[in-house]
Design a protein around this motif. Structure first.
Motif, short mmCIF file in Angstrom:
data_model
loop_
_atom_site.label_atom_id
_atom_site.label_comp_id
_atom_site.label_asym_id
_atom_site.label_seq_id
_atom_site.Cartn_x
_atom_site.Cartn_y
_atom_site.Cartn_z
N GLY A 263 39.54 78.22 75.34
CA GLY A 263 39.79 77.52 74.28
C GLY A 263 39.04 76.87 73.37
N MET A 264 37.58 77.13 73.62
CA MET A 264 36.69 76.41 72.91
C MET A 264 35.66 77.58 71.98
N ARG A 265 35.75 77.80 70.92
CA ARG A 265 35.04 78.57 70.24
C ARG A 265 33.80 78.00 69.57
N ILE A 266 32.63 78.46 69.75
CA ILE A 266 31.41 77.65 69.07
C ILE A 266 30.53 78.72 68.47
N VAL A 267 30.35 78.54 67.20
CA VAL A 267 29.62 79.34 66.17
C VAL A 267 28.31 78.32 66.04
N GLN A 268 27.06 78.80 66.52
CA GLN A 268 25.82 78.15 66.42
C GLN A 268 25.02 79.07 65.56
N LEU A 269 24.58 78.31 64.26
CA LEU A 269 23.67 79.02 63.33
C LEU A 269 22.42 78.26 63.11
N THR A 270 21.52 78.95 62.80
CA THR A 270 19.92 78.32 62.89
C THR A 270 19.30 78.88 61.57
N PRO A 271 18.80 77.87 60.56
CA PRO A 271 17.96 78.26 59.37
C PRO A 271 16.80 79.02 59.67
N PRO A 272 16.25 80.01 59.05
CA PRO A 272 14.90 80.61 59.30
C PRO A 272 13.74 80.00 59.54
N GLY A 273 13.20 79.72 60.62
CA GLY A 273 11.95 78.82 60.99
C GLY A 273 12.35 77.49 61.56
N SER A 274 13.55 77.34 61.71
CA SER A 274 14.05 76.13 62.24
C SER A 274 14.03 75.77 63.72
N ILE B 207 17.56 70.10 49.73
CA ILE B 207 16.41 71.19 50.14
C ILE B 207 15.04 70.36 49.42
N GLN B 208 14.21 70.15 50.36
CA GLN B 208 12.98 69.49 50.05
C GLN B 208 11.91 70.31 50.16
N GLU B 209 11.22 70.07 48.99
CA GLU B 209 9.99 71.01 49.09
C GLU B 209 8.99 70.30 49.58
N TYR B 210 8.23 70.75 50.60
CA TYR B 210 7.19 70.15 51.11
C TYR B 210 6.09 71.39 51.24
N ARG B 211 5.32 71.42 50.36
CA ARG B 211 4.16 72.53 50.12
C ARG B 211 3.40 72.43 51.24
N ARG B 212 3.06 71.40 52.08
CA ARG B 212 2.31 71.39 52.87
C ARG B 212 2.39 72.47 54.19
N ARG B 213 3.82 72.54 54.29
CA ARG B 213 4.28 73.46 55.17
C ARG B 213 3.83 74.86 55.09
N ALA B 214 3.40 75.30 54.12
CA ALA B 214 2.78 76.85 53.80
C ALA B 214 1.54 76.72 54.63
N THR B 215 0.77 75.76 54.75
CA THR B 215 -0.60 75.77 55.52
C THR B 215 -0.26 75.03 56.98
N GLU B 216 0.45 74.38 57.05
CA GLU B 216 0.70 73.50 58.21
C GLU B 216 2.25 73.51 58.74
N PRO B 217 2.60 74.70 59.22
CA PRO B 217 4.09 74.90 59.73
C PRO B 217 4.12 73.52 60.79
N LEU B 218 5.58 73.11 61.06
CA LEU B 218 5.92 72.00 61.57
C LEU B 218 5.76 72.28 63.17
N HIS B 219 5.88 73.53 63.50
CA HIS B 219 5.77 73.82 65.11
C HIS B 219 4.39 73.81 65.44
N GLU B 220 3.36 74.02 64.63
CA GLU B 220 1.84 73.98 64.64
C GLU B 220 1.47 72.63 64.67
N VAL B 221 1.98 71.59 63.86
CA VAL B 221 1.63 70.29 63.62
C VAL B 221 2.01 69.64 64.99
#
Length: 150
Positions: free
Chosen positions: A39-50, A126-140
């Motif tokens: 009785g419980m259907r779940i659809v889970q979606l993830t943005p690319p890179g999130s 959608i926020q532009e955070y240009r720093r993410r091009a050189t510093e991906p959040l997972h690395e920070v």
């Protein structure tokens, strides 16, 4: 102890329509689309890179202990971040998403936004955070964790 935000339940009126919208128009990956218990259907979606997903479900609110169930379209201010807002907009327009022109509120990195709504009216920015091009959040985050442990 780390407390990571990994899933946000999102109120929608039609799970299939919402799944198709987020998959086809916004480009999210479908991680789960199944009945996870009777009785419980779940659809889970993830943005690319999130590291955080959204969850759509017909009974998902039954598991929460809140006094009220959020109405479809009642969430506003959900936010995605990209390194290049013009490239992101071009990709989303190519997918058929109606997304606003970018608005630059200040010249600082992180001060440019664009907006869209899902079929129920849930509002996203959608926020532009240009720093993410050189510093991906997972690395920070990994660097910060290593510094804390040292």
């Amino acid at each position: 102890m780390d407390f990571t935000l990994e899933v946000i339940p999102l109120p929608v009126s039609d799970i299939d329509r919402a799944r198709d919208f987020y998959r086809d128009k916004v480009g999210f990956h479908v991680d789960i689309d199944q009945e996870v218990m009777p009785g419980m259907r779940i659809v889970q979606l993830t943005p690319p890179g999130s590291g955080c997903s959204i969850a759509l479900g017909d009974s998902i609110w039954d598991m929460t202990k809140g006094e009220t169930v959020p109405e479809p379209g009642s969430y506003q201010g959900l936010q995605l971040c990209v390194a290049d807002i013009k490239a992101a907009r071009a990709e989303l327009l190519e997918r058929g998403l109606e997304v606003s022109e970018p608005v630059q509120y200040a010249p600082d990195d992180g001060a440019t936004f664009m907006y869209f709504k899902d079929p129920d009216g849930n509002g996203w920015s959608i926020q532009e955070y240009r720093r993410r091009a050189t510093e991906p959040l997972h690395e920070v985050l990994a660097k910060g964790k290593r510094q804390q442990e040292a």
